[in-house]
Scaffold this active site. Sequence first.
Site, short mmCIF file in Angstrom:
data_model
loop_
_atom_site.label_atom_id
_atom_site.label_comp_id
_atom_site.label_asym_id
_atom_site.label_seq_id
_atom_site.Cartn_x
_atom_site.Cartn_y
_atom_site.Cartn_z
CG HIS A 64 -59.66 -26.93 56.17
ND1 HIS A 64 -59.79 -26.95 57.17
CD2 HIS A 64 -59.12 -28.21 55.71
CE1 HIS A 64 -59.11 -28.36 58.20
NE2 HIS A 64 -58.63 -29.00 56.93
CG ASP A 179 -57.73 -32.13 59.86
OD1 ASP A 179 -57.92 -31.07 58.59
OD2 ASP A 179 -58.55 -32.51 60.15
CD GLU A 211 -62.42 -29.90 55.42
OE1 GLU A 211 -61.68 -30.83 54.65
OE2 GLU A 211 -62.04 -29.23 56.36
CD GLU A 212 -61.78 -30.45 60.32
OE1 GLU A 212 -62.45 -31.07 60.21
OE2 GLU A 212 -60.40 -30.48 60.15
CG ASP A 234 -56.83 -31.85 54.34
OD1 ASP A 234 -57.01 -31.78 55.27
OD2 ASP A 234 -57.88 -30.74 53.83
CG HIS A 322 -60.15 -34.47 63.43
ND1 HIS A 322 -61.85 -34.63 63.39
CD2 HIS A 322 -59.85 -34.03 62.49
CE1 HIS A 322 -62.00 -33.81 62.15
NE2 HIS A 322 -60.91 -33.50 61.57
#
Length: 357
Positions: A64, A179, A211-212, A234, A322
């Site tokens: 992603h 990410d 994706e998130e 990922d 994140h």
Amino acid sequence: MDKTLQWLKEITEAPGISGFEDKIKELLVKKLDGKAELSTDKIGSVIFKKNGAKSGPKIMLASHMDEIGFMVKNVTKDGYLKFLTIGGWWEQVMLGQRVTVMTSKGAIPGVVGSKPPHILTPDERKKVVQKKDMYIDIGATDENEAKKTFGVRPGDAVVPYSEFTVMANEKLLMAKAWDNRVGCAIMADVLEAMNSELHPNTVYGVGTVQEEVGLRGATTSAGAVDPDLAFAVDTCVAGDTPGVSEDQAPAKLGKGIAITFYDASMIPHTKLRDFVINLAEENNIPYQLAFTEGGGTDAGRIHVHAKGVPSLVLSIPTRYIHSHNSIIHRDDYDAAVRLLVTIMKKLDFQKYEELLR
């Protein structure tokens, strides 16, 4: 800085929150220009097709493009920005961090702020500041300057700010958006490698969108590709930091590519999992086994496409996912590329049919 580091710097520093992935798409298209057939789905995912020596199974490598970030909700009369969170944010990593607001007149800097602790009551200081009580300070004197002079408007993307950094241990690389820019970079490197490798299949490298916020691009791009097999490339939580136990996050930086045997969105195809583990061992490619009890990847949607797609997740262990600054290990990146190239060379229709028995 070598070629790979330059590539990683470029793709991590580029802005691309969910729904605003165009810059990442441009970088991937530029890198793979002339090396693969290009197509897209209808919501922004980019698809690179690489034909092999035989018309073997269609293999989808999904990575992603989007990173977590924010979106301008409204501008206050005093010129501060209230915002929505895009993707999963933990309040404790947000305050005091720099951001970039992508306005109609260009990118402008800002910082996430809140009421300072000096004027909070003792009870208030013990509590985590909620997202709804935060704002972004862009240095505007009022609402008019923010909107008219700076070009800010509701719906503008807000991107975490962080410079790509090679750490004192040069194998450790710090940046925003690992990410999942690391997955995008790996996917592109694998497709480049396929130019000089014989492979008995058709490889689709896919940069998915959103994706998130719900694995959305995985759903639409799987419909466009209709794959026989799939790998999501990922990140996973690195468990080599203080306070994290082995039964919470077993993967560690520098110990190899993580082969995921469970996450909340998918139990991977066990024969495909074992096939990949055996390949890693036969070719002395460092790997580790990992699980994720909370969260999933694009494979969660791809593996239930149509009649089902045998799928597996390959992850790069990453510290501080994140947040504005996360860390990976260069050796894990290299192991991921080596393993995926090896898989592509071995997966023909005979092996595919064996996996389905």
